[in-house]
Motif scaffolding. Structure first.
Motif, PDB file in Angstrom:
ATOM      1  N   THR A  88      89.958  -7.076 -38.899  1.00 44.79           N
ATOM      2  CA  THR A  88      90.886  -5.953 -39.048  1.00 44.79           C
ATOM      3  C   THR A  88      90.120  -4.636 -39.029  1.00 44.79           C
ATOM      4  O   THR A  88      88.885  -4.608 -39.150  1.00 44.79           O
ATOM      5  N   THR A  89      90.847  -3.558 -38.892  1.00 44.18           N
ATOM      6  CA  THR A  89      90.227  -2.235 -38.921  1.00 44.18           C
ATOM      7  C   THR A  89      89.512  -2.015 -40.248  1.00 44.18           C
ATOM      8  O   THR A  89      88.396  -1.499 -40.287  1.00 44.18           O
ATOM      9  N   LYS A  90      90.143  -2.425 -41.339  1.00 45.40           N
ATOM     10  CA  LYS A  90      89.528  -2.287 -42.666  1.00 45.40           C
ATOM     11  C   LYS A  90      88.237  -3.099 -42.746  1.00 45.40           C
ATOM     12  O   LYS A  90      87.224  -2.619 -43.271  1.00 45.40           O
ATOM     13  N   ASP A  91      88.255  -4.330 -42.229  1.00 42.65           N
ATOM     14  CA  ASP A  91      87.051  -5.162 -42.197  1.00 42.65           C
ATOM     15  C   ASP A  91      85.950  -4.477 -41.392  1.00 42.65           C
ATOM     16  O   ASP A  91      84.784  -4.461 -41.800  1.00 42.65           O
ATOM     17  N   HIS A  92      86.317  -3.933 -40.242  1.00 41.90           N
ATOM     18  CA  HIS A  92      85.346  -3.287 -39.364  1.00 41.90           C
ATOM     19  C   HIS A  92      84.690  -2.097 -40.070  1.00 41.90           C
ATOM     20  O   HIS A  92      83.468  -1.923 -40.000  1.00 41.90           O
ATOM     21  N   LEU A  93      85.485  -1.298 -40.767  1.00 47.59           N
ATOM     22  CA  LEU A  93      84.940  -0.156 -41.503  1.00 47.59           C
ATOM     23  C   LEU A  93      83.996  -0.608 -42.610  1.00 47.59           C
ATOM     24  O   LEU A  93      82.941  -0.005 -42.838  1.00 47.59           O
TER      25      LEU A  93
END
Length: 88
Positions: free
Chosen positions: A21-26
């Motif tokens: 997810t975007t949150k994981d990537h960040l």
């Protein structure tokens, strides 16, 4: 009301999930930065240290952070090559 403990709490995942997810990537980007900074600091302190035993311990810590950095980078590169989509 009690919170249910996470299923993965305290356990390592053997491989990354198929979708990041975007949150994981960040968060992974933050972990890359943390490991890179720790690696650089350990190396710099090792070079300034006069005690050989402490210098070796700092070098070992720096290598550990470098390995973590490389592992994270490999996971991100594998993720990008597999063509998986990122969720938002």
């Amino acid at each position: 009301m009690q919170q249910q403990p996470s299923m993965n709490q305290g356990q390592n995942m053997p491989q990354p999930p198929s979708v990041i997810t975007t949150k994981d990537h960040l968060y992974i980007n933050d972990m890359l930065a943390w490991n890179l900074l720790a690696m650089k600091k350990a190396h710099a302190f090792s070079q300034q240290c006069s005690d050989q035993e402490v210098s070796q311990a700092l070098d070992q810590a720096g290598r550990m952070h470098q390995e973590h950095y490389q592992t994270l980078l490999t996971h991100l590169q594998t993720q990008g090559q597999s063509g998986s989509q990122t969720l938002q």
